[in-house]
Design a protein around this motif. Structure first.
Motif, PDB file in Angstrom:
ATOM      1  N   PRO A 176     -10.422   8.147  -2.641  1.00  0.00           N
ATOM      2  CA  PRO A 176      -9.100   8.528  -2.141  1.00  0.00           C
ATOM      3  C   PRO A 176      -8.657   9.837  -2.775  1.00  0.00           C
ATOM      4  CG  PRO A 176      -8.878   6.846  -3.824  1.00  0.00           C
ATOM      5  CD  PRO A 176     -10.343   7.011  -3.584  1.00  0.00           C
ATOM      6  N   ARG A 177      -8.084  10.689  -1.993  1.00  0.00           N
ATOM      7  CA  ARG A 177      -7.664  11.994  -2.492  1.00  0.00           C
ATOM      8  C   ARG A 177      -6.249  11.865  -3.071  1.00  0.00           C
ATOM      9  NH1 ARG A 177     -10.278  13.153   3.154  1.00  0.00           N
ATOM     10  NH2 ARG A 177     -12.422  13.570   2.471  1.00  0.00           N
ATOM     11  N   THR A 178      -6.178  11.988  -4.385  1.00  0.00           N
ATOM     12  CA  THR A 178      -4.929  11.701  -5.095  1.00  0.00           C
ATOM     13  C   THR A 178      -4.578  12.856  -6.030  1.00  0.00           C
ATOM     14  OG1 THR A 178      -6.230  10.505  -6.753  1.00  0.00           O
ATOM     15  CG2 THR A 178      -5.240   9.204  -4.987  1.00  0.00           C
ATOM     16  N   PRO A 179      -4.103  13.964  -5.490  1.00  0.00           N
ATOM     17  CA  PRO A 179      -3.754  15.093  -6.359  1.00  0.00           C
ATOM     18  C   PRO A 179      -2.608  14.740  -7.299  1.00  0.00           C
ATOM     19  CG  PRO A 179      -2.867  15.436  -4.161  1.00  0.00           C
ATOM     20  CD  PRO A 179      -3.769  14.226  -4.077  1.00  0.00           C
ATOM     21  N   ASN A 201     -12.133  12.349   7.491  1.00  0.00           N
ATOM     22  CA  ASN A 201     -11.709  10.954   7.409  1.00  0.00           C
ATOM     23  C   ASN A 201     -12.877  10.128   6.880  1.00  0.00           C
ATOM     24  OD1 ASN A 201     -11.039   8.260   7.799  1.00  0.00           O
ATOM     25  ND2 ASN A 201     -10.171   8.574   9.837  1.00  0.00           N
ATOM     26  N   ASP A 202     -12.804   9.738   5.620  1.00  0.00           N
ATOM     27  CA  ASP A 202     -13.882   8.939   5.038  1.00  0.00           C
ATOM     28  C   ASP A 202     -13.364   7.573   4.580  1.00  0.00           C
ATOM     29  OD1 ASP A 202     -16.559   8.623   4.517  1.00  0.00           O
ATOM     30  OD2 ASP A 202     -16.487   9.505   2.514  1.00  0.00           O
ATOM     31  N   GLY A 203     -12.371   7.059   5.317  1.00  0.00           N
ATOM     32  CA  GLY A 203     -11.936   5.695   5.036  1.00  0.00           C
ATOM     33  C   GLY A 203     -10.448   5.503   4.850  1.00  0.00           C
ATOM     34  N   TYR A 204      -9.678   6.603   4.725  1.00  0.00           N
ATOM     35  CA  TYR A 204      -8.227   6.494   4.538  1.00  0.00           C
ATOM     36  C   TYR A 204      -7.496   7.426   5.515  1.00  0.00           C
ATOM     37  CZ  TYR A 204      -9.330   4.385  -0.032  1.00  0.00           C
ATOM     38  OH  TYR A 204      -9.816   3.584  -1.046  1.00  0.00           O
ATOM     39  N   TYR A 205      -6.298   7.043   5.865  1.00  0.00           N
ATOM     40  CA  TYR A 205      -5.404   7.947   6.601  1.00  0.00           C
ATOM     41  C   TYR A 205      -4.731   8.862   5.580  1.00  0.00           C
ATOM     42  CZ  TYR A 205      -5.811   4.989  10.785  1.00  0.00           C
ATOM     43  OH  TYR A 205      -6.272   4.291  11.885  1.00  0.00           O
ATOM     44  N   ASP A 206      -5.180  10.126   5.512  1.00  0.00           N
ATOM     45  CA  ASP A 206      -4.589  11.035   4.513  1.00  0.00           C
ATOM     46  C   ASP A 206      -4.333  12.434   5.070  1.00  0.00           C
ATOM     47  OD1 ASP A 206      -7.131  12.103   4.684  1.00  0.00           O
ATOM     48  OD2 ASP A 206      -7.613  11.853   2.559  1.00  0.00           O
ATOM     49  N   ASP A 207      -4.227  12.539   6.395  1.00  0.00           N
ATOM     50  CA  ASP A 207      -3.886  13.811   7.060  1.00  0.00           C
ATOM     51  C   ASP A 207      -4.996  14.855   6.976  1.00  0.00           C
ATOM     52  OD1 ASP A 207      -1.363  12.927   7.874  1.00  0.00           O
ATOM     53  OD2 ASP A 207      -0.433  13.567   5.996  1.00  0.00           O
ATOM     54  N   ALA A 208      -6.188  14.472   6.514  1.00  0.00           N
ATOM     55  CA  ALA A 208      -7.262  15.464   6.394  1.00  0.00           C
ATOM     56  C   ALA A 208      -7.626  16.068   7.746  1.00  0.00           C
ATOM     57  CB  ALA A 208      -8.499  14.826   5.752  1.00  0.00           C
ATOM     58  N   GLY A 211      -1.597   0.950  -5.628  1.00  0.00           N
ATOM     59  CA  GLY A 211      -1.158   1.059  -4.242  1.00  0.00           C
ATOM     60  C   GLY A 211      -2.251   1.486  -3.283  1.00  0.00           C
ATOM     61  N   ILE A 212      -3.467   1.650  -3.784  1.00  0.00           N
ATOM     62  CA  ILE A 212      -4.582   2.132  -2.967  1.00  0.00           C
ATOM     63  C   ILE A 212      -5.605   1.015  -2.786  1.00  0.00           C
ATOM     64  CG2 ILE A 212      -6.439   3.826  -2.779  1.00  0.00           C
ATOM     65  CD1 ILE A 212      -4.776   5.619  -4.681  1.00  0.00           C
ATOM     66  N   PRO A 213      -5.938   0.657  -1.552  1.00  0.00           N
ATOM     67  CA  PRO A 213      -6.942  -0.380  -1.326  1.00  0.00           C
ATOM     68  C   PRO A 213      -8.347   0.177  -1.593  1.00  0.00           C
ATOM     69  CG  PRO A 213      -6.223   0.514   0.775  1.00  0.00           C
ATOM     70  CD  PRO A 213      -5.394   1.194  -0.279  1.00  0.00           C
ATOM     71  N   LEU A 267       0.813  -1.224   0.000  1.00  0.00           N
ATOM     72  CA  LEU A 267       0.000   0.000   0.000  1.00  0.00           C
ATOM     73  C   LEU A 267       0.844   1.271   0.000  1.00  0.00           C
ATOM     74  CD1 LEU A 267      -2.767  -0.956   2.595  1.00  0.00           C
ATOM     75  CD2 LEU A 267      -2.744  -1.323   0.114  1.00  0.00           C
ATOM     76  N   THR A 268       0.376   2.253  -0.777  1.00  0.00           N
ATOM     77  CA  THR A 268       0.935   3.614  -0.706  1.00  0.00           C
ATOM     78  C   THR A 268       0.002   4.536   0.063  1.00  0.00           C
ATOM     79  OG1 THR A 268      -0.117   4.178  -2.813  1.00  0.00           O
ATOM     80  CG2 THR A 268       2.147   3.355  -2.893  1.00  0.00           C
TER      81      THR A 268
END
Length: 532
Positions: A296-299, A352-359, A242-244, A227-228
């Motif tokens: 997933p937030r992927t800029p 936080n809607d399902g991923y650890y992304d620092d939101a 890399g994204i589940p 995973l990324t």
């Protein structure tokens, strides 16, 4: 009980008379607008190009023009400052599929039992015989297109992704459809071009399941080393880029999208469509449904770090850039003066809607919901009150409107503008308000959040009692559930902190009666929110 029937019937007749009167006033105001524009220097084309720009999980406070001080959104701000910015603009629902259903059909989503958050394999929930915005506009001479997120189901049951997927957008009114089937976090992670998976190698067929994994395929739960981006809840099935994701997928490697290029990809398709349409004699309707800021937030790498708030902030900046680039194309093609643009969001914000992304960690002083309470999944205002902007260069004067308007009203409003006599059950003509020529919108609105419904009328909001947790701890959002009725005067209490149900029984009873005329008495039959 029988003694109450005459009173209920009287209330119903009054409600119906008021609805007819408001519709008549709307038509008079629209005619007055058309006449005044034709007499003056501004010439209003009754059949302009129409573009609906729909963002995904964008909150009321996520745009500078709506009060955001920590995010830079110049393109959306320019649109808001040059058009009408609505302070009482609503999606029908606090989740995506129901809002999109109402947007395209003009019908409350709670009337359709299937209008709920759908898996990527769900069948189409809009009937092919059903009247829709694109169907109505096609009858008025329009070409129609959708680019971006769909999430209204595809096919009639079991879908073979290796053949043409039907029915879909083309069968409910869109001449051109370039979409993702569901959401960015759900399989299949492929684009669909007029029913066909784009770039599919038939020697590597796609298989999809939402129940069982395919033998030998890694998952986010079993293979975290691949995973990324790490999952927080749900989102632990098949791994793509890399994204589940939610759901299991095998095959289709050549067709899988690149997450970081998705915004650019949809922008390119939207720009190409308007360029093709620019020299045609027919007007066009484009439903441009962006995926940001949904997970997933992927800029794209060029936007990483642009906001200082982590990926959620970065993809909002990215979405704003896309909108600015799209407007530039409209200008270059000479389309701005003959195009009505409406921008909104399908529901309110979630961090936080399902991923650890620092939101959450990098939010800082930013307030995605502004001063509103709740968020996505919630019956409180932040669930459905969203940015809502109309723009028509040279026709709409800049302004701020407090009129109550809803995305569901797109059908009746555009029908009135373009001369269609088609009607649907719940959509109301608020075109004079959308054009900035009237402070009058709809009088009342039923809103929905994961099968629960509430009511807006005038300055008031009513939330009936519902069983279930008051907050969802996974997303940290208040849902609006309570054992008693909740009644709020939004004019004086926009944050919904003072429940007036007990101290104002007359207003409570008035709101309950008006709500039940529209909703009926079975609104207590609900399903509990389940995040997967």
């Amino acid at each position: 009980m029988d003694a109450l029937l005459p009173k209920f019937e009287t209330i119903t007749r009054i409600y119906n008379m008021k609805k007819i009167l408001l519709q008549a006033i709307g038509m008079i105001l629209l005619l007055a607008t058309l006449v005044s524009c034709l007499k003056g220097e501004k010439k209003l084309n009754a059949k302009p190009n129409i573009i609906f720009i729909y963002l995904d999980d964008l909150g009321y406070g996520d745009i500078g023009a709506y009060g955001a001080t920590e995010l830079n959104t110049p393109a959306m701000d320019e649109l808001a400052n040059g058009g009408v910015r609505f302070t009482n603009g609503y999606a029908t629902s606090a989740t995506c599929t129901p809002s999109r259903y109402a947007l395209l059909t003009g019908v409350y989503p709670w009337r359709n039992k299937d209008a709920a958050i759908l898996p990527g394999t769900a069948p189409l929930i809009i009937g092919t015989e059903q009247m829709t915005v694109p169907k109505m506009l096609k009858e008025q001479g329009y070409e129609t297109a959708v680019v971006g997120k769909w999430h209204l189901g595809l096919g009639a049951g079991i879908v073979n992704w290796n053949e043409r997927v039907s029915p879909g957008p083309n069968e409910v009114g869109f001449d051109y459809a370039y979409i993702m089937a569901a959401t960015q976090d759900r399989v299949p992670t492929v684009y669909i071009d007029n029913g066909y998976v784009d770039g599919l190698d038939k020697n590597d067929p796609i298989e999809i399941s939402y129940q069982n994994n395919f033998e030998g395929e890694p998952t986010g739960k079993e293979n975290p080393e691949l995973l990324t981006m790490n999952w927080h809840h749900g989102h632990n099935n098949s791994i793509v880029n890399g994204i589940p994701r939610i759901g299991f997928m095998k095959g289709g490697e050549s067709a899988k999208w690149s997450d970081v290029d998705m915004a650019d990809h949809f922008l390119s398709k939207a720009k190409s469509y308007v360029k093709r349409s620019a020299n045609r004699k027919k007007p066009f309707f484009l439903y441009y449904a962006l995926q940001q800021p949904h997970v997933p937030r992927t800029p794209h790498p060029r936007f990483e770090g642009a906001s200082g708030m982590g990926p959620r902030g970065d993809v909002i900046v990215e979405a704003d850039w896309c909108i600015g680039e799209f407007f530039e194309t409209l200008e270059k093609e000479g389309l701005m003066e003959n195009t009505l643009i409406i921008l909104s969001s399908d529901n309110g914000p979630v961090l936080n809607d399902g991923y650890y992304d620092d939101a959450v960690d990098k939010l800082g002083k930013h307030m995605p919901a502004g001063k509103l309470r709740g968020g996505k999944y919630s019956l409180f205002e932040a669930g459905t009150r969203v940015p809502f902007i109309t723009y028509w260069k040279g026709i709409i004067e800049p302004g701020i409107s407090d009129a109550l308007v809803c995305q569901m009203d797109l059908f009746a409003s555009l029908a009135a503008l373009t001369g269609s006599d088609k009607k649907v059950q719940d959509s109301e003509n608020v075109m004079p308000a959308l054009l900035g020529h009237s402070p009058i919108g709809r009088e009342e609105l039923v809103i929905e959040a994961t099968s629960r419904t509430a009511f807006r009328k005038g300055d008031w909001a009513l939330i009936p009692p519902y069983k279930g947790p008051e907050s969802n701890t996974l997303v940290n959002i208040e849902l609006g559930n309570h054992s008693d009725y909740q009644l709020y005067n939004l004019k004086h209490d926009i944050g919904q902190t003072n429940n007036l149900a007990e101290s104002n029984p007359d207003k409570l009873n008035e709101m309950k009666a008006a709500f039940e005329i529209i909703r009926g008495g079975d609104y207590t039959k609900i399903k509990q929110l389940e995040l997967k």
